[in-house]
Each structure stands twice: as structure tokens, then as C-alpha cells.
Design a protein around this motif. Structure first.
Motif, mmCIF file in Angstrom:
data_model
loop_
_atom_site.group_PDB
_atom_site.id
_atom_site.type_symbol
_atom_site.label_atom_id
_atom_site.label_comp_id
_atom_site.label_asym_id
_atom_site.label_seq_id
_atom_site.Cartn_x
_atom_site.Cartn_y
_atom_site.Cartn_z
ATOM 1 N N GLU A 1 1.754 -1.958 -1.624
ATOM 2 C CA GLU A 1 1.896 -2.700 -2.877
ATOM 3 C C GLU A 1 0.858 -3.818 -2.914
ATOM 4 O O GLU A 1 0.105 -4.012 -1.956
ATOM 5 N N GLY A 2 0.835 -4.568 -4.005
ATOM 6 C CA GLY A 2 -0.002 -5.757 -4.109
ATOM 7 C C GLY A 2 -1.466 -5.455 -4.316
ATOM 8 O O GLY A 2 -1.884 -4.292 -4.446
ATOM 9 N N ASP A 3 -2.274 -6.521 -4.374
ATOM 10 C CA ASP A 3 -3.708 -6.381 -4.564
ATOM 11 C C ASP A 3 -4.318 -5.572 -3.430
ATOM 12 O O ASP A 3 -4.118 -5.868 -2.255
ATOM 13 N N ASN A 4 -5.039 -4.543 -3.800
ATOM 14 C CA ASN A 4 -5.717 -3.663 -2.834
ATOM 15 C C ASN A 4 -4.756 -2.966 -1.869
ATOM 16 O O ASN A 4 -5.186 -2.428 -0.850
ATOM 17 N N GLY A 5 -3.456 -2.992 -2.164
ATOM 18 C CA GLY A 5 -2.493 -2.298 -1.314
ATOM 19 C C GLY A 5 -2.287 -2.941 0.035
ATOM 20 O O GLY A 5 -1.883 -2.282 1.002
ATOM 21 N N LEU B 1 -10.440 -3.776 5.884
ATOM 22 C CA LEU B 1 -11.113 -5.069 5.765
ATOM 23 C C LEU B 1 -10.349 -6.009 4.837
ATOM 24 O O LEU B 1 -10.272 -7.221 5.097
ATOM 25 N N LYS B 2 -9.786 -5.471 3.779
ATOM 26 C CA LYS B 2 -8.985 -6.296 2.863
ATOM 27 C C LYS B 2 -7.707 -6.775 3.555
ATOM 28 O O LYS B 2 -7.283 -7.927 3.389
ATOM 29 N N THR C 1 -6.467 -10.616 4.474
ATOM 30 C CA THR C 1 -5.123 -11.143 4.200
ATOM 31 C C THR C 1 -4.596 -11.906 5.409
ATOM 32 O O THR C 1 -4.020 -12.995 5.288
ATOM 33 N N PHE C 2 -4.800 -11.338 6.597
ATOM 34 C CA PHE C 2 -4.418 -12.047 7.821
ATOM 35 C C PHE C 2 -5.188 -13.358 7.951
ATOM 36 O O PHE C 2 -4.614 -14.410 8.256
ATOM 37 N N ASP C 3 -6.506 -13.288 7.726
ATOM 38 C CA ASP C 3 -7.350 -14.473 7.901
ATOM 39 C C ASP C 3 -6.925 -15.625 6.994
ATOM 40 O O ASP C 3 -7.088 -16.795 7.354
#
Length: 270
Positions: A78-82, A221-222, A226-228
Motif C-alpha cells: 500500500e501507500g506511495d510506491n507500495g 530503493l524507495k 522510507t527507512f532512512d
């Protein structure tokens, strides 16, 4: 021998010598032309080779290209870019956020100790898990294994949430998890070998193709970004309702089943 015959023989000899010199001159000319031609071809080939290697050197790597590639979202996201990956029963009211890097040895220790407990709790509807994958070990060790394993996890998630959970467990298992500085996960063949231990992924042509083609590289990478941006500084990190799960009386992540059960039960009461 008469003087006339002598003169004739001398003239014939001179003619033969002249003809031989002409033939030799022609051969030498042809030889020089061949040498020059070969030299020109060699120079052109060398120039072409240098140009090719310069082009190759300037060509972006697969991971550099993935930064600008279109994101292919795995199913069950879900969400932006899954990048929102939540697994569990819809009736579960609490969510355990799980921050991990596939190459992280401490994550492997946690998963080997408490991973099965987490899976049983999720299956029972005790809570959901929200997975956030990191790749910071690649950055510190100049590797690719964290990114590549995260991409392969995306391929597993595209098969099913159960396949994702089982594959994640296999990657962290004592059998397959490498030493932190051993970038084994950078090799597609090794990731596929690990996947063969998961029934849903064994001989799964679509999964294999996704791993080899890097279908979910841009997604990985996306997810890493998100983690970063999460503010989490290390893995494994566990959170419930935004609050970090720790061993009572310390700031340490629970690493045993007993420590985890105590921490999660306390968090679920809140």
C-alpha cells in the motif's frame, strides 16, 4: 664463344636482373601497403575499443539506473510506491513495526530466536507486522546485498504475504545468512538458492525472473528511503504505537523469545 653471343648473354642477364628487381619492388610495395593497412586497422580497432570501454565506464550501474526507473509495486503493498507493507489479520488492532536490514547479523540473531514466535502471533491475529527494509550496510560496506535481498523480498511479497514471511525467515536462517562482510546476497543465484527452501518459491519461474531482471529494484530503493526518513538509527528496531520495544530496564531490543514476549505483551496492553 663469339663476341656477339657474349654480348647477347650479358644483355639477357641484365634483362633478367631488371625484371627480378621490378618483381621484388612490386612485392615490397604490396608488403608495405599491407603493413600500413593493418596498422591503420589496428589503430582504428584500438580507438574503437577505447571508446567502447569509455562508454562502458560511463554507463550507469543497474542500481544507479534503478534510481530513475519506474517503480513496480509488488502485490500486497500500500501507500506511495507500495512501500507500506502490512501483514496480518484485518481484525488485529495493534501493529508491530519491524525495521530490518537483510545483511544485519543482529537481525539474523533476532529472527532465529523470535521470528517463529512473531509469525505465530501474526497468524493468530495477536497483532499485524509492518515491515520497513533498510540497506545501510551496503552503504557502509560498498556492497549490493541488502538492496538485492530487499528486491527479492519484493518478488516474494508479489507471490503472497506468506511467501514473503517464509523467505525472510530463510534469508536470516543460520543455514543461509552470511557474515556481514560477505556480500552473498548480491548474487541472484544465491537468493534463488535460498528461495528453493520456500515451497511457494521453489521452481517459481515468475519469482526467478523478477529476481534476475531486478523487477523490484526501484521499489527496494524507495523502501530503503522510507527507512532512512524514519529516524530509526539501527536494526533490528521494533515499535508498537510508535514506541520502541525494549528489554525492561534498558534500551536494548529484546533478542530472546522470553524478552520479546514480555516486551510485546506489555506494549499490547497500552
Amino acid at each position: 664463344m663469339s663476341a656477339r653471343n657474349s654480348q647477347a648473354n650479358k644483355a639477357a642477364a641484365r634483362e633478367r636482373l631488371r625484371a627480378e628487381r621490378e618483381r621484388q619492388a612490386k612485392k615490397d610495395k604490396v608488403r608495405r601497403q599491407i603493413i600500413v593497412g593493418v596498422s591503420i586497422v589496428g589503430v582504428l580497432a584500438a580507438a574503437g575499443g577505447i571508446g567502447y570501454f569509455i562508454m562502458q565506464a560511463n554507463k550507469p550501474t543497474a542500481w544507479e539506473a534503478a534510481k530513475d526507473a519506474k517503480v513496480v509495486r509488488p502485490k500486497n503493498t500500500e501507500g506511495d510506491n507500495g512501500t507500506t507493507v502490512v501483514i496480518g489479520k484485518p481484525t488485529a488492532t495493534k501493529t508491530l513495526e519491524l525495521y530490518e536490514d537483510s545483511r544485519c547479523p543482529i537481525c539474523a540473531t533476532f529472527e532465529q530466536a523470535a521470528g517463529e514466535t512473531v509469525k505465530k502471533d501474526v497468524d493468530a491475529g495477536k497483532y499485524k507486522i509492518k515491515y520497513i527494509g533498510a540497506t545501510f550496510i551496503d552503504k557502509s560496506d560498498n556492497g549490493e546485498g541488502s538492496k538485492n535481498a530487499l528486491s527479492a523480498l519484493g518478488a516474494a511479497l508479489n507471490v503472497s504475504p506468506d511467501a514473503f514471511m517464509e523467505y525472510k525467515a530463510a534469508l536470516y536462517s543460520a543455514k543461509f545468512h552470511p557474515e556481514e562482510r560477505d556480500d552473498k546476497f548480491a548474487k541472484d543465484d544465491y537468493l534463488i538458492e535460498v528461495a528453493d527452501s520456500v515451497p511457494a518459491l521453489k521452481n517459481n519461474a515468475a519469482f526467478r525472473k523478477a529476481v534476475e531482471d531486478g523487477t523490484y529494484d526501484a521499489w527496494a530503493l524507495k523502501m530503503s528511503a522510507t527507512f532512512d526518513s524514519s529516524g530509526v538509527e539501527g536494526t533490528p528496531t521494533l515499535k508498537v504505537d510508535g514506541k520502541k520495544l525494549t528489554v525492561e530496564g534498558s534500551d536494548n531490543t529484546p533478542m530472546t523469545v522470553e524478552q520479546f514476549n514480555a516486551a510485546i505483551d506489555n506494549a499490547l496492553k497500552g
